[in-house]
Design a protein around this motif. Structure first.
Motif, PDB file in Angstrom:
ATOM      1  N   GLY A  29       3.929  -5.812  -1.034  1.00 50.64           N
ATOM      2  CA  GLY A  29       3.013  -6.184  -2.107  1.00 50.64           C
ATOM      3  C   GLY A  29       3.391  -7.456  -2.840  1.00 50.64           C
ATOM      4  O   GLY A  29       2.854  -7.718  -3.927  1.00 50.64           O
ATOM      5  N   TYR A  30       4.242  -8.276  -2.250  1.00 51.44           N
ATOM      6  CA  TYR A  30       4.694  -9.491  -2.933  1.00 51.44           C
ATOM      7  C   TYR A  30       3.535 -10.427  -3.263  1.00 51.44           C
ATOM      8  O   TYR A  30       3.540 -11.090  -4.290  1.00 51.44           O
ATOM      9  N   TYR A  31       2.535 -10.478  -2.389  1.00 49.52           N
ATOM     10  CA  TYR A  31       1.398 -11.384  -2.587  1.00 49.52           C
ATOM     11  C   TYR A  31       0.196 -10.677  -3.204  1.00 49.52           C
ATOM     12  O   TYR A  31      -0.885 -11.257  -3.275  1.00 49.52           O
ATOM     13  N   GLY A  32       0.359  -9.437  -3.618  1.00 53.36           N
ATOM     14  CA  GLY A  32      -0.725  -8.692  -4.243  1.00 53.36           C
ATOM     15  C   GLY A  32      -1.245  -7.563  -3.371  1.00 53.36           C
ATOM     16  O   GLY A  32      -0.972  -7.481  -2.169  1.00 53.36           O
ATOM     17  N   LYS A  33      -2.024  -6.693  -4.003  1.00 48.75           N
ATOM     18  CA  LYS A  33      -2.517  -5.490  -3.335  1.00 48.75           C
ATOM     19  C   LYS A  33      -3.474  -5.791  -2.185  1.00 48.75           C
ATOM     20  O   LYS A  33      -3.405  -5.166  -1.124  1.00 48.75           O
ATOM     21  N   GLU A  34      -4.392  -6.744  -2.379  1.00 43.87           N
ATOM     22  CA  GLU A  34      -5.364  -7.038  -1.320  1.00 43.87           C
ATOM     23  C   GLU A  34      -4.672  -7.545  -0.061  1.00 43.87           C
ATOM     24  O   GLU A  34      -5.053  -7.184   1.051  1.00 43.87           O
ATOM     25  N   VAL A  35      -3.663  -8.381  -0.237  1.00 44.29           N
ATOM     26  CA  VAL A  35      -2.918  -8.890   0.915  1.00 44.29           C
ATOM     27  C   VAL A  35      -2.158  -7.747   1.585  1.00 44.29           C
ATOM     28  O   VAL A  35      -2.140  -7.631   2.812  1.00 44.29           O
ATOM     29  N   ALA A  36      -1.533  -6.881   0.779  1.00 45.86           N
ATOM     30  CA  ALA A  36      -0.801  -5.735   1.337  1.00 45.86           C
ATOM     31  C   ALA A  36      -1.741  -4.817   2.110  1.00 45.86           C
ATOM     32  O   ALA A  36      -1.402  -4.339   3.207  1.00 45.86           O
ATOM     33  N   ASP A  37      -2.920  -4.566   1.553  1.00 46.16           N
ATOM     34  CA  ASP A  37      -3.885  -3.691   2.231  1.00 46.16           C
ATOM     35  C   ASP A  37      -4.402  -4.317   3.517  1.00 46.16           C
ATOM     36  O   ASP A  37      -4.610  -3.626   4.526  1.00 46.16           O
ATOM     37  N   THR A  38      -4.621  -5.633   3.486  1.00 41.95           N
ATOM     38  CA  THR A  38      -5.087  -6.321   4.700  1.00 41.95           C
ATOM     39  C   THR A  38      -4.004  -6.317   5.768  1.00 41.95           C
ATOM     40  O   THR A  38      -4.285  -6.092   6.952  1.00 41.95           O
ATOM     41  N   ALA A  39      -2.763  -6.536   5.347  1.00 42.29           N
ATOM     42  CA  ALA A  39      -1.651  -6.464   6.297  1.00 42.29           C
ATOM     43  C   ALA A  39      -1.582  -5.079   6.925  1.00 42.29           C
ATOM     44  O   ALA A  39      -1.385  -4.933   8.145  1.00 42.29           O
ATOM     45  N   HIS A  40      -1.749  -4.049   6.113  1.00 40.29           N
ATOM     46  CA  HIS A  40      -1.732  -2.673   6.631  1.00 40.29           C
ATOM     47  C   HIS A  40      -2.850  -2.470   7.650  1.00 40.29           C
ATOM     48  O   HIS A  40      -2.633  -1.848   8.713  1.00 40.29           O
ATOM     49  N   HIS A  41      -4.030  -2.985   7.350  1.00 41.71           N
ATOM     50  CA  HIS A  41      -5.153  -2.866   8.292  1.00 41.71           C
ATOM     51  C   HIS A  41      -4.813  -3.541   9.621  1.00 41.71           C
ATOM     52  O   HIS A  41      -5.048  -2.954  10.700  1.00 41.71           O
ATOM     53  N   LEU A  42      -4.263  -4.736   9.570  1.00 37.49           N
ATOM     54  CA  LEU A  42      -3.946  -5.469  10.796  1.00 37.49           C
ATOM     55  C   LEU A  42      -2.821  -4.789  11.569  1.00 37.49           C
ATOM     56  O   LEU A  42      -2.808  -4.804  12.812  1.00 37.49           O
ATOM     57  N   ILE A  43      -1.872  -4.197  10.844  1.00 33.92           N
ATOM     58  CA  ILE A  43      -0.801  -3.433  11.502  1.00 33.92           C
ATOM     59  C   ILE A  43      -1.396  -2.215  12.198  1.00 33.92           C
ATOM     60  O   ILE A  43      -1.109  -1.932  13.364  1.00 33.92           O
ATOM     61  N   LYS A  44      -2.244  -1.489  11.480  1.00 34.64           N
ATOM     62  CA  LYS A  44      -2.864  -0.274  12.017  1.00 34.64           C
ATOM     63  C   LYS A  44      -3.691  -0.569  13.265  1.00 34.64           C
ATOM     64  O   LYS A  44      -3.726   0.228  14.205  1.00 34.64           O
ATOM     65  N   GLU A  45      -4.353  -1.725  13.263  1.00 35.61           N
ATOM     66  CA  GLU A  45      -5.203  -2.111  14.396  1.00 35.61           C
ATOM     67  C   GLU A  45      -4.416  -2.806  15.507  1.00 35.61           C
ATOM     68  O   GLU A  45      -5.009  -3.267  16.487  1.00 35.61           O
ATOM     69  N   ASN A  46      -3.098  -2.881  15.357  1.00 36.75           N
ATOM     70  CA  ASN A  46      -2.213  -3.498  16.371  1.00 36.75           C
ATOM     71  C   ASN A  46      -2.590  -4.948  16.673  1.00 36.75           C
ATOM     72  O   ASN A  46      -2.557  -5.389  17.832  1.00 36.75           O
ATOM     73  N   LEU A  47      -2.937  -5.691  15.621  1.00 36.55           N
ATOM     74  CA  LEU A  47      -3.360  -7.079  15.811  1.00 36.55           C
ATOM     75  C   LEU A  47      -2.227  -8.087  15.633  1.00 36.55           C
ATOM     76  O   LEU A  47      -2.380  -9.255  15.998  1.00 36.55           O
ATOM     77  N   TYR A  48      -1.097  -7.647  15.086  1.00 37.25           N
ATOM     78  CA  TYR A  48       0.031  -8.567  14.925  1.00 37.25           C
ATOM     79  C   TYR A  48       0.851  -8.658  16.205  1.00 37.25           C
ATOM     80  O   TYR A  48       0.968  -7.686  16.964  1.00 37.25           O
ATOM     81  N   ASP A  49       1.461  -9.831  16.400  1.00 41.97           N
ATOM     82  CA  ASP A  49       2.331 -10.062  17.551  1.00 41.97           C
ATOM     83  C   ASP A  49       3.779 -10.306  17.130  1.00 41.97           C
ATOM     84  O   ASP A  49       4.704  -9.850  17.801  1.00 41.97           O
ATOM     85  N   PHE A  50       3.956 -11.038  16.028  1.00 43.20           N
ATOM     86  CA  PHE A  50       5.288 -11.415  15.571  1.00 43.20           C
ATOM     87  C   PHE A  50       5.370 -11.272  14.052  1.00 43.20           C
ATOM     88  O   PHE A  50       4.363 -11.007  13.384  1.00 43.20           O
ATOM     89  N   THR A  51       6.566 -11.464  13.524  1.00 42.84           N
ATOM     90  CA  THR A  51       6.775 -11.407  12.081  1.00 42.84           C
ATOM     91  C   THR A  51       7.591 -12.613  11.631  1.00 42.84           C
ATOM     92  O   THR A  51       8.257 -13.266  12.432  1.00 42.84           O
ATOM     93  N   GLY A  52       7.552 -12.878  10.329  1.00 41.81           N
ATOM     94  CA  GLY A  52       8.363 -13.942   9.759  1.00 41.81           C
ATOM     95  C   GLY A  52       8.673 -13.631   8.311  1.00 41.81           C
ATOM     96  O   GLY A  52       7.934 -12.890   7.650  1.00 41.81           O
ATOM     97  N   SER A  53       9.756 -14.176   7.813  1.00 43.17           N
ATOM     98  CA  SER A  53      10.135 -13.927   6.414  1.00 43.17           C
ATOM     99  C   SER A  53       9.388 -14.841   5.449  1.00 43.17           C
ATOM    100  O   SER A  53       9.100 -14.453   4.326  1.00 43.17           O
ATOM    101  N   ASP A  54       9.094 -16.064   5.875  1.00 48.13           N
ATOM    102  CA  ASP A  54       8.508 -17.093   5.004  1.00 48.13           C
ATOM    103  C   ASP A  54       9.359 -17.295   3.739  1.00 48.13           C
ATOM    104  O   ASP A  54       8.832 -17.552   2.650  1.00 48.13           O
ATOM    105  N   ILE A  55      10.652 -17.163   3.895  1.00 48.39           N
ATOM    106  CA  ILE A  55      11.564 -17.324   2.753  1.00 48.39           C
ATOM    107  C   ILE A  55      11.608 -18.788   2.316  1.00 48.39           C
ATOM    108  O   ILE A  55      11.824 -19.693   3.121  1.00 48.39           O
ATOM    109  N   HIS A  56      11.383 -18.975   0.997  1.00 48.74           N
ATOM    110  CA  HIS A  56      11.500 -20.286   0.365  1.00 48.74           C
ATOM    111  C   HIS A  56      12.647 -20.324  -0.650  1.00 48.74           C
ATOM    112  O   HIS A  56      13.236 -21.378  -0.882  1.00 48.74           O
ATOM    113  N   HIS A  57      12.897 -19.188  -1.301  1.00 48.20           N
ATOM    114  CA  HIS A  57      13.824 -19.178  -2.443  1.00 48.20           C
ATOM    115  C   HIS A  57      14.369 -17.760  -2.659  1.00 48.20           C
ATOM    116  O   HIS A  57      14.013 -16.822  -1.931  1.00 48.20           O
ATOM    117  N   LYS A  58      15.204 -17.615  -3.675  1.00 47.56           N
ATOM    118  CA  LYS A  58      15.907 -16.348  -3.895  1.00 47.56           C
ATOM    119  C   LYS A  58      14.983 -15.199  -4.286  1.00 47.56           C
ATOM    120  O   LYS A  58      15.292 -14.038  -4.005  1.00 47.56           O
TER     121      LYS A  58
END
Length: 241
Positions: free
Chosen positions: A183-212
């Protein structure tokens, strides 16, 4: 491990000790990520503690904002390797804002890729390019495989989820930002990520780390009961080992 997936674990608990991160911004003073060699040292040290075994860091290339080139990125990487004792192997690619200049670079074979012909691209957070599907076709025509960064963060697709299927059919691999799952980017993003995970649409992951603050968020619990799928997705990144 099985019992871990019965609840909503901390994101950090899901990271395999062989994890290869393909999206971060830890090279110093080259984009909106790390600002100094000292910060690079700190971030990479903490990424190692999280379980990362290798990173392919991806400074932004964005016309008139971050006008990076393979030369500027490689120079920063050489400085890091020459100055710091790193806890793991670090390589460099770029995260390209998709526009006409990217197509020109693709045709000139000057894109800095994650591996071989895998190129990381991102879209604007305001709206997709009018020529989006033309750009995707031209990138593939030039011989590249497209890894689309954080599709869950493009709000204009949240109520038009059929567009994700269209993007997949157009040849995009999807890269999940791991912090979306807490939920770092908000609820809508978290829910959309969950939908894409559930639908097996992701292939890879990344941290997108910029800072602490990004590092700290890995200690948060995931928002949906999908830990097993997230852990398995992280294993897909061994392609880039």
């Amino acid at each position: 491990m099985f019992s871990l997936f019965k609840s909503k674990p901390r994101l950090s608990d899901l990271i395999p000790n062989t994890y290869v991160d393909i999206h971060s911004h830890v090279l110093p003073d080259i984009d909106d990520g790390a600002k100094s060699l000292e910060e690079t040292k700190s971030l990479t040290s903490e990424m190692k503690q999280l379980g990362f075994s290798k990173i392919i860091t991806t400074p932004h290339t964005m016309t008139n904002i971050w006008d990076n080139t393979p030369e500027t990125i490689t120079k920063a990487l050489i400085e890091v390797n020459a100055t710091l004792t790193l806890p793991f192997t670090i390589e460099a690619a770029s995260e390209y804002a998709l526009d006409e200049s990217v197509i020109q670079k693709a045709n000139n074979k000057t894109l800095l890729t994650l591996k071989e012909n895998y190129v990381l691209v991102e879209l604007s957070y305001l709206n997709a390019p009018l020529q989006l599907y033309d750009f995707l076709y031209e990138l593939q025509l030039a011989g590249y495989q497209i890894v689309l960064a954080h599709p869950e963060r493009y709000a204009y697709y949240h109520n038009n989820k059929k567009e994700y299927i269209k993007l997949k059919k157009a040849g995009c691999y999807f890269q999940l930002n791991l912090l979306a799952t807490v939920g770092y980017y908000g609820k809508e993003v978290a829910d959309t990520a969950h939908h894409l995970i559930k639908e097996n649409l992701y292939d890879f992951t990344g941290s997108d780390i910029h800072h602490k603050n990004h590092i700290k968020a890995f200690q948060d619990k995931i928002t949906h009961n999908n830990g097993e799928k997230i852990a398995n997705l992280m294993l897909n990144n061994t392609l880039f080992k």
